[in-house]
Each structure stands twice: as structure tokens, then as C-alpha cells.
Design a protein around this motif. Structure first.
Motif, mmCIF file in Angstrom:
data_model
loop_
_atom_site.group_PDB
_atom_site.id
_atom_site.type_symbol
_atom_site.label_atom_id
_atom_site.label_comp_id
_atom_site.label_asym_id
_atom_site.label_seq_id
_atom_site.Cartn_x
_atom_site.Cartn_y
_atom_site.Cartn_z
ATOM 1 N N GLY A 43 11.855 138.172 -39.649
ATOM 2 C CA GLY A 43 11.646 139.394 -38.885
ATOM 3 C C GLY A 43 11.987 140.616 -39.714
ATOM 4 N N GLY A 44 11.103 141.606 -39.687
ATOM 5 C CA GLY A 44 11.312 142.822 -40.459
ATOM 6 C C GLY A 44 10.860 142.733 -41.896
ATOM 7 N N GLN A 45 10.405 141.550 -42.342
ATOM 8 C CA GLN A 45 9.886 141.397 -43.693
ATOM 9 C C GLN A 45 8.356 141.388 -43.666
ATOM 10 O OE1 GLN A 45 11.948 137.679 -44.855
ATOM 11 N NE2 GLN A 45 13.224 138.929 -46.204
ATOM 12 N N THR A 46 7.754 141.145 -44.808
ATOM 13 C CA THR A 46 6.303 140.998 -44.900
ATOM 14 C C THR A 46 5.989 139.803 -45.790
ATOM 15 O OG1 THR A 46 5.938 142.322 -46.907
ATOM 16 C CG2 THR A 46 6.099 143.521 -44.808
ATOM 17 N N ARG A 47 4.716 139.489 -45.899
ATOM 18 C CA ARG A 47 4.291 138.346 -46.719
ATOM 19 C C ARG A 47 4.693 138.525 -48.182
ATOM 20 N NH1 ARG A 47 -0.085 141.789 -46.419
ATOM 21 N NH2 ARG A 47 -1.551 141.869 -48.181
ATOM 22 N N HIS A 48 4.911 139.773 -48.603
ATOM 23 C CA HIS A 48 5.228 140.029 -50.014
ATOM 24 C C HIS A 48 6.596 139.467 -50.416
ATOM 25 C CE1 HIS A 48 1.629 142.409 -50.351
ATOM 26 N NE2 HIS A 48 2.018 143.179 -49.356
ATOM 27 N N SER A 49 7.427 139.131 -49.438
ATOM 28 C CA SER A 49 8.726 138.540 -49.780
ATOM 29 C C SER A 49 8.560 137.158 -50.412
ATOM 30 C CB SER A 49 9.603 138.443 -48.527
ATOM 31 O OG SER A 49 9.021 137.567 -47.569
ATOM 32 N N TRP A 50 7.366 136.573 -50.281
ATOM 33 C CA TRP A 50 7.111 135.236 -50.829
ATOM 34 C C TRP A 50 6.329 135.262 -52.133
ATOM 35 C CZ3 TRP A 50 10.098 131.874 -48.819
ATOM 36 C CH2 TRP A 50 10.359 131.802 -47.440
ATOM 37 N N GLU A 51 6.042 136.419 -52.716
ATOM 38 C CA GLU A 51 5.099 136.478 -53.831
ATOM 39 C C GLU A 51 5.508 135.603 -55.012
ATOM 40 O OE1 GLU A 51 3.904 140.303 -55.180
ATOM 41 O OE2 GLU A 51 2.805 140.767 -53.337
ATOM 42 N N VAL A 104 4.892 123.824 -43.739
ATOM 43 C CA VAL A 104 5.226 125.164 -43.274
ATOM 44 C C VAL A 104 6.645 125.506 -43.705
ATOM 45 C CG1 VAL A 104 5.485 126.701 -41.295
ATOM 46 C CG2 VAL A 104 3.679 124.989 -41.308
ATOM 47 N N VAL A 105 6.777 126.646 -44.384
ATOM 48 C CA VAL A 105 8.056 127.153 -44.846
ATOM 49 C C VAL A 105 8.344 128.414 -44.048
ATOM 50 C CG1 VAL A 105 9.364 128.031 -46.820
ATOM 51 C CG2 VAL A 105 7.613 126.252 -47.164
ATOM 52 N N GLY A 106 9.471 128.440 -43.347
ATOM 53 C CA GLY A 106 9.775 129.600 -42.513
ATOM 54 C C GLY A 106 11.179 130.118 -42.730
ATOM 55 N N ALA A 107 11.294 131.423 -42.949
ATOM 56 C CA ALA A 107 12.594 132.072 -43.098
ATOM 57 C C ALA A 107 12.927 132.801 -41.805
ATOM 58 C CB ALA A 107 12.576 133.057 -44.261
ATOM 59 N N SER A 108 14.127 132.585 -41.291
ATOM 60 C CA SER A 108 14.620 133.321 -40.121
ATOM 61 C C SER A 108 13.612 133.251 -38.973
ATOM 62 C CB SER A 108 14.946 134.761 -40.523
ATOM 63 O OG SER A 108 15.847 135.354 -39.620
ATOM 64 N N VAL A 131 14.389 128.057 -43.856
ATOM 65 C CA VAL A 131 15.114 128.845 -44.851
ATOM 66 C C VAL A 131 16.186 129.669 -44.145
ATOM 67 C CG1 VAL A 131 14.919 130.448 -46.785
ATOM 68 C CG2 VAL A 131 13.005 128.930 -46.220
ATOM 69 N N ASP A 132 17.413 129.200 -44.226
ATOM 70 C CA ASP A 132 18.575 129.794 -43.584
ATOM 71 C C ASP A 132 18.320 130.113 -42.120
ATOM 72 O OD1 ASP A 132 21.358 130.424 -44.378
ATOM 73 O OD2 ASP A 132 20.891 132.323 -43.413
ATOM 74 N N ILE A 133 17.823 129.110 -41.415
ATOM 75 C CA ILE A 133 17.653 129.217 -39.970
ATOM 76 C C ILE A 133 17.813 127.821 -39.395
ATOM 77 C CG2 ILE A 133 15.154 128.857 -39.897
ATOM 78 C CD1 ILE A 133 17.213 131.439 -37.855
ATOM 79 N N ALA A 134 18.359 127.762 -38.188
ATOM 80 C CA ALA A 134 18.549 126.493 -37.504
ATOM 81 C C ALA A 134 18.227 126.698 -36.029
ATOM 82 C CB ALA A 134 19.977 125.984 -37.701
ATOM 83 N N HIS A 135 18.480 125.675 -35.224
ATOM 84 C CA HIS A 135 18.208 125.769 -33.788
ATOM 85 C C HIS A 135 19.094 126.814 -33.121
ATOM 86 C CE1 HIS A 135 21.582 123.189 -34.472
ATOM 87 N NE2 HIS A 135 21.886 123.131 -33.190
ATOM 88 N N MET A 238 24.543 133.798 -40.716
ATOM 89 C CA MET A 238 23.620 133.436 -39.647
ATOM 90 C C MET A 238 23.700 131.949 -39.296
ATOM 91 S SD MET A 238 21.570 135.843 -38.287
ATOM 92 C CE MET A 238 19.880 135.307 -38.080
ATOM 93 N N VAL A 239 23.658 131.095 -40.314
ATOM 94 C CA VAL A 239 23.659 129.649 -40.093
ATOM 95 C C VAL A 239 24.980 129.076 -40.577
ATOM 96 C CG1 VAL A 239 22.526 127.463 -40.617
ATOM 97 C CG2 VAL A 239 21.152 129.536 -40.319
ATOM 98 N N THR A 240 25.768 128.571 -39.658
ATOM 99 C CA THR A 240 27.061 128.000 -40.028
ATOM 100 C C THR A 240 26.876 126.587 -40.572
ATOM 101 O OG1 THR A 240 27.421 127.028 -37.831
ATOM 102 C CG2 THR A 240 28.168 129.314 -38.184
ATOM 103 N N ALA A 241 27.904 126.107 -41.255
ATOM 104 C CA ALA A 241 27.873 124.727 -41.747
ATOM 105 C C ALA A 241 27.758 123.750 -40.581
ATOM 106 C CB ALA A 241 29.128 124.439 -42.565
ATOM 107 N N GLU A 242 28.355 124.088 -39.438
ATOM 108 C CA GLU A 242 28.282 123.218 -38.263
ATOM 109 C C GLU A 242 26.851 123.140 -37.725
ATOM 110 O OE1 GLU A 242 32.292 124.434 -39.054
ATOM 111 O OE2 GLU A 242 30.493 125.666 -38.701
#
Length: 292
Positions: A43-51, A104-108, A131-135, A238-242
Motif C-alpha cells: 500500500g502506498g507503493q507502485t510497481r516500480h518498487s519491483w524493478e 504471486v509475490v506480494g509485499a504488505s 514479503v513481510d506480511i502474515a495473516h 509489522m510481522v512478529t516472530a510469533e
């Protein structure tokens, strides 16, 4: 011709589930024999973050597709809204237009979207990378992200001001030689000020139940059967070890790796992130394709 010279970027126009125009890039090379990787930004990023990642994947024989989510980057601003349901529907529409089951690769936000979509429609993808996101995410970390996104309602006077705001959010400031790269995530209006390249209305939907629903994502996670990788930033709030350990329990096919980065994993340490991603693609995803 070197591998780098053979990589091509082609503009891509897609249709979201409700007719909204979604803009993307397709990255390919002369060696295109391994499959498709679809990369969804946060959220708040664009496709260019993956270039950088997309270019390296294409050079290694993958078709890499990066897409601006609705209301972000060059994609159309949505009158309907920005709930998780809309993002999931857009992802299903995108996959249908690609014509094959991608990894599919998804960040946040992109990762929440992917997790819900994959778990609620099994068989639609061949692999999943979170990518640094969980349930579930840490509430304090999520509030910090929202504060960062809402921190400049009147824009920035200079690119230096933008860089300072980004560095204040990162766990460790990033050394930049050229500020021009920031322009891909910004719009410069007639008043000369720089504004983030997304619809401000998006912030209205960053609440529990709108695009953050831990119960829904937990249910979806239990239905994921494809090879899955969670890349967690050790410095992430954002994502804890737990939560990462819970993903292992919810998704039997999941493995978790940690990198020395914050929430913006691919931006903080792109080389290490992309290496983990490529190892997963070659070792887990390709092996499953051979076995099946």
C-alpha cells in the motif's frame, strides 16, 4: 549479447474486476522458459518498487509482471473503493488475463491480497511469496505505516524532503546517490510540490475489516497448498516472530526466511531478498512442476 542487455520491458494494460484500468510492465528476455512471476507492491507503493527484482528474474528466464494496484501509480483511481475484496477481485482478473498460473509475490497489502486470493480460490497460482506480511500484523507497526503515509497531506517541497521522510521511517537510513528514483512514486503538481503517487482515499480503507482481516486471512491460509515462502524483515515492526511461526502452522507448505531489513524488505536489501526469491523459485516451484 549479455543477459542484462537481453532483458526487455513492455508496457501492459489490464482490466480490473470492475472495469478499472490497471497499468503494469512485462519483463522478459531471450531466455523465457521458467514460468511467470506476478509481483504485487505494498500500500502506498507502485510497481516500480519491483524493478530491480523483475529485471533479475527476467534475466534468469522468468516472465516477470509488475502491476500498479487500483488507485496507485498509473492505475485508475477507483470510485468503488479500496477494500480487500476489490484488490482480491482485481488479482483474479489479472491472473485470468495473464493466462497461466503464476507465482504471486506480494509485499504488505499485495501479500494480504495474494494470501486471500490463493486460499479462497485454490489452483489459481503455482506458488506464493509473502514479503513481510502474515495473516496478522502488529497493531503498533501498522499504525506507524499509516502515520507515515498520512504524514504529508500537503505534499513535499523538494525531493530531499521526500528522502528524509522515507529515511525517518526506515530502521536504518539508506544512502542515496541519486534522488531521481523517488520520482516514480510521486506526482508533481502545478504548484511544484511532490505528492505520493496514490489516491488519498486509500487511507480511508486501511482499517480492520476493510483490507486488514486476520480471521479471513487465517481461514485462507489453511487452504493454501502451493509452495509458499514468507520473507520476514528481522527489523520489521509489522510481522512478529510469533506471527511468522503461526504461518508455518497454518500453511503446511510454508517456509520462513529472515533478512536483515525492516518492513520494506525488497527496498532495504534487494540483493538478499531476490536471492531468496530465486532459490525458492528454482528449488521449490520448479521442482513441484517437475514432480507433477
Amino acid at each position: 549479447m549479455t543477459v542484462a542487455e537481453s532483458v526487455r520491458r513492455e508496457a501492459l494494460e489490464l482490466r480490473g474486476a470492475h472495469g478499472d484500468t490497471l497499468i503494469g510492465d512485462r519483463w522478459t528476455s531471450l531466455r523465457q522458459d521458467r514460468g511467470t512471476v506476478l509481483l504485487l507492491h505494498g500500500g502506498g507503493q507502485t510497481r516500480h518498487s519491483w524493478e530491480r527484482t523483475a529485471r533479475r528474474l527476467a534475466g534468469a528466464g522468468w516472465q516477470a509482471i509488475t502491476v500498479d494496484a487500483r488507485g496507485h501509480g498509473d492505475s485508475e483511481w477507483s470510485q468503488a473503493g479500496y477494500t480487500l475484496d476489490f484488490f482480491v477481485a482485481d488479482l483474479h482478473a489479472t491472473i485470468a488475463q495473464i493466462g497461466s498460473a503464476p507465482v504471486v509475490v506480494g509485499a504488505s497489502l499485495g501479500g494480504r491480497t495474494a494470501l486471500a486470493a490463493v486460499g479462497e480460490r485454490p489452483g489459481s497460482v503455482s506458488g506464493l511469496v509473502l514479503v513481510d506480511i502474515a495473516h496478522r500484523v502488529d497493531p503498533d507497526g501498522r499504525e506507524r505505516v499509516k502515520d507515515f503515509m498520512a504524514g504529508a497531506p500537503n505534499g513535499f517541497a523538494t525531493l530531499e524532503d521526500v528522502a528524509a521522510a522515507v529515511d525517518a521511517y526506515r530502521p536504518a537510513p539508506r544512502r542515496r546517490r541519486n534522488l531521481d528514483g523517488l520520482k516514480k512514486n510521486l506526482r508533481q503538481r502545478a504548484d511544484g510540490r511532490w505528492y505520493w503517487h496514490w489516491d488519498p482515499r486509500f487511507l480511508e480503507f486501511t482499517t480492520d475489516g476493510a483490507n486488514v482481516d486476520a480471521d479471513r486471512l487465517s481461514r485462507a491460509a489453511r487452504n493454501v497448498t502451493v509452495p509458499t515462502l514468507l520473507v520476514r524483515g528481522k527489523k520489521s515492526d509489522m510481522v512478529t516472530a510469533e506471527a511468522a511461526a503461526e504461518i508455518r502452522d497454518l500453511v503446511p507448505t510454508a517456509e520462513v526466511v529472515e533478512v536483515g531489513a525492516g518492513h520494506m524488505v525488497a527496498g532495504d536489501d534487494n540483493d538478499v531478498f531476490t536471492a531468496h526469491l530465486q532459490n525458492f523459485l528454482v528449488g521449490r516451484v520448479r521442482q513441484q512442476a517437475v514432480d507433477s
